[in-house]
Design a protein around this motif. Structure first.
Motif, mmCIF file in Angstrom:
data_model
loop_
_atom_site.group_PDB
_atom_site.id
_atom_site.type_symbol
_atom_site.label_atom_id
_atom_site.label_comp_id
_atom_site.label_asym_id
_atom_site.label_seq_id
_atom_site.Cartn_x
_atom_site.Cartn_y
_atom_site.Cartn_z
ATOM 1 N N ILE A 10 0.835 -1.203 0.000
ATOM 2 C CA ILE A 10 0.000 0.000 0.000
ATOM 3 C C ILE A 10 0.868 1.251 0.000
ATOM 4 N N LEU A 11 1.943 1.257 0.790
ATOM 5 C CA LEU A 11 2.817 2.430 0.817
ATOM 6 C C LEU A 11 3.541 2.638 -0.513
ATOM 7 N N ILE A 12 3.929 1.564 -1.148
ATOM 8 C CA ILE A 12 4.567 1.689 -2.464
ATOM 9 C C ILE A 12 3.569 2.255 -3.476
ATOM 10 N N LEU A 13 2.331 1.749 -3.442
ATOM 11 C CA LEU A 13 1.304 2.262 -4.352
ATOM 12 C C LEU A 13 0.972 3.729 -4.070
ATOM 13 N N LEU A 14 0.907 4.098 -2.788
ATOM 14 C CA LEU A 14 0.645 5.498 -2.447
ATOM 15 C C LEU A 14 1.787 6.409 -2.894
ATOM 16 N N THR A 15 3.012 5.935 -2.782
ATOM 17 C CA THR A 15 4.150 6.729 -3.241
ATOM 18 C C THR A 15 4.116 6.892 -4.756
ATOM 19 N N ILE A 16 3.783 5.832 -5.471
ATOM 20 C CA ILE A 16 3.661 5.921 -6.929
ATOM 21 C C ILE A 16 2.548 6.888 -7.319
ATOM 22 N N PHE A 17 1.416 6.814 -6.589
ATOM 23 C CA PHE A 17 0.299 7.727 -6.833
ATOM 24 C C PHE A 17 0.724 9.172 -6.570
ATOM 25 N N PHE A 18 1.506 9.389 -5.528
ATOM 26 C CA PHE A 18 1.990 10.725 -5.185
ATOM 27 C C PHE A 18 2.927 11.258 -6.274
ATOM 28 N N ILE A 19 3.858 10.442 -6.715
ATOM 29 C CA ILE A 19 4.796 10.879 -7.758
ATOM 30 C C ILE A 19 4.061 11.122 -9.076
ATOM 31 N N THR A 20 3.110 10.253 -9.390
ATOM 32 C CA THR A 20 2.309 10.438 -10.603
ATOM 33 C C THR A 20 1.504 11.733 -10.525
ATOM 34 N N GLY A 21 0.908 11.995 -9.370
ATOM 35 C CA GLY A 21 0.168 13.244 -9.196
ATOM 36 C C GLY A 21 1.059 14.459 -9.363
ATOM 37 N N PHE A 22 2.282 14.371 -8.859
ATOM 38 C CA PHE A 22 3.219 15.482 -9.011
ATOM 39 C C PHE A 22 3.589 15.686 -10.479
ATOM 40 N N VAL A 23 3.944 14.616 -11.157
ATOM 41 C CA VAL A 23 4.350 14.731 -12.563
ATOM 42 C C VAL A 23 3.209 15.279 -13.412
ATOM 43 N N LEU A 24 2.006 14.770 -13.192
ATOM 44 C CA LEU A 24 0.871 15.261 -13.975
ATOM 45 C C LEU A 24 0.521 16.704 -13.635
ATOM 46 N N SER A 25 0.674 17.087 -12.371
ATOM 47 C CA SER A 25 0.365 18.477 -11.995
ATOM 48 C C SER A 25 1.363 19.452 -12.607
ATOM 49 N N GLN A 26 2.572 18.979 -12.877
ATOM 50 C CA GLN A 26 3.566 19.856 -13.491
ATOM 51 C C GLN A 26 3.533 19.786 -15.020
ATOM 52 N N ALA A 27 3.225 18.625 -15.560
ATOM 53 C CA ALA A 27 3.241 18.455 -17.022
ATOM 54 C C ALA A 27 1.971 19.014 -17.656
ATOM 55 N N ILE A 28 0.834 18.666 -17.098
ATOM 56 C CA ILE A 28 -0.432 19.097 -17.703
ATOM 57 C C ILE A 28 -0.928 20.396 -17.073
#
Length: 142
Positions: A10-28
């Motif tokens: 769960i923590l690995i998935l939450l970290t991936i979700f967090f990094i994905t949210g960051f990348v998308l918030s900066q890219a899009i």
């Protein structure tokens, strides 16, 4: 044992979700993805604090002397990390109540991303140090 594996996943998935949210918030850079970043941030912090709570309950007590020092050091480190990161979050939320564009600012998002990764790193470093010191204490007592 099974709960530890589920917690790790769960923590690995939450970290991936967090990094994905960051990348998308900066890219899009739309409001939807910036809000996704803040939602993933909240889930990650709750997950980390629940994991630290589980490690605190696990108990690192081997004997009454040095184990208390290890436990106190672990508790102090994780409490200090959680309080400082929580204070940072509350300051950002306070500024956002007066100026509604603070949480949508890219610099705030980048800074919070870096501070959250540091919080996660130092928290797990504290857990690792407590486990290492407890293992040394166990090895020395045998």
């Amino acid at each position: 044992m099974r709960n530890k594996k589920i917690s790790k996943i769960i923590l690995i998935l939450l970290t991936i979700f967090f990094i994905t949210g960051f990348v998308l918030s900066q890219a899009i850079a739309t409001d939807y993805f910036k809000n996704m970043f803040w939602a993933s941030y909240a889930f990650l912090i709750v997950g980390i604090l629940l994991d630290v709570n589980a490690w605190s309950k696990l108990g690192l007590d081997v004997d009454k002397g040095k184990a208390i020092t290890i436990r106190r050091s672990f508790d102090d480190n994780t409490t200090l990390l959680a309080v400082s990161h929580g204070t940072l979050t509350l300051v950002i939320l306070l500024f956002d109540t007066f100026n509604h564009n603070v949480m949508k600012n890219n610099y705030v998002i980048i800074g919070m991303f870096i501070m959250t990764l540091e919080f996660e790193l130092f928290t797990y470093l504290s857990i690792w140090n407590a486990k290492r010191d407890t293992a040394k204490l166990l090895k020395g007592s045998k």
